[in-house]
Scaffold this motif. Structure first.
Motif, PDB file in Angstrom:
ATOM      1  N   PRO A   1      -3.934   1.636  -4.504  1.00 44.81           N
ATOM      2  CA  PRO A   1      -3.315   0.473  -3.860  1.00 44.81           C
ATOM      3  C   PRO A   1      -3.897  -0.846  -4.344  1.00 44.81           C
ATOM      4  O   PRO A   1      -5.104  -0.987  -4.524  1.00 44.81           O
TER       5      PRO A   1
ATOM      6  N   MET B   1       0.838  -1.202   0.000  1.00 49.27           N
ATOM      7  CA  MET B   1       0.000   0.000   0.000  1.00 49.27           C
ATOM      8  C   MET B   1       0.873   1.251   0.000  1.00 49.27           C
ATOM      9  O   MET B   1       0.590   2.208  -0.729  1.00 49.27           O
TER      10      MET B   1
ATOM     11  N   ASP C   1       2.309   1.740  -3.449  1.00 44.11           N
ATOM     12  CA  ASP C   1       1.332   2.256  -4.399  1.00 44.11           C
ATOM     13  C   ASP C   1       1.038   3.729  -4.166  1.00 44.11           C
ATOM     14  O   ASP C   1       0.901   4.491  -5.127  1.00 44.11           O
TER      15      ASP C   1
END
Length: 114
Positions: free
Chosen positions: A56, A46, A49
């Motif tokens: 994500p 996450m 991203d």
């Protein structure tokens, strides 16, 4: 970007198992250990991203957290019956293979759309 996703697959498998193993050492319940492993494995992706300014992976329909949960659960179930190193290696390879298959399918569907 493909190499980054493949390296993230390694990280997902590795950190999921590290999280599960640390939770087990703290003598938590098996279900809690699996959830902690999933959190440990998915949060790194996450963060990646968000830093790459993309949605994500865990929020998409690409089995990111599911692979982490399944791999952690298989490890917890196999741990009492198999040597620890075999359980870790087997679950690591299983999660890595599953994630690489998902990445390949995403690449094929993106290529088909173009």
């Amino acid at each position: 970007m493909r190499l980054l996703m493949q390296l993230d697959a390694v990280g997902l498998a590795l950190f999921t198992l590290v999280g599960v193993r640390v939770a087990q050492q703290m003598e938590t319940h098996a279900a809690i250990a699996v959830v902690i492993g999933c959190i440990t494995g998915t949060v790194g992706g996450m963060i990646r991203d968000v830093l790459c300014n993309v949605t994500p992976s865990v929020l998409k329909e690409d089995l990111y957290a599911t692979i982490s949960l399944a791999g952690g659960a298989i490890y917890v179930l196999a741990f009492p019956y198999v040597r620890e190193d075999f359980a870790l290696a087997g679950c690591f390879l299983l999660m890595l293979l599953a994630r690489l298959i998902v990445i390949a399918r995403i690449d094929m569907s993106a290529a088909a759309e173009e």
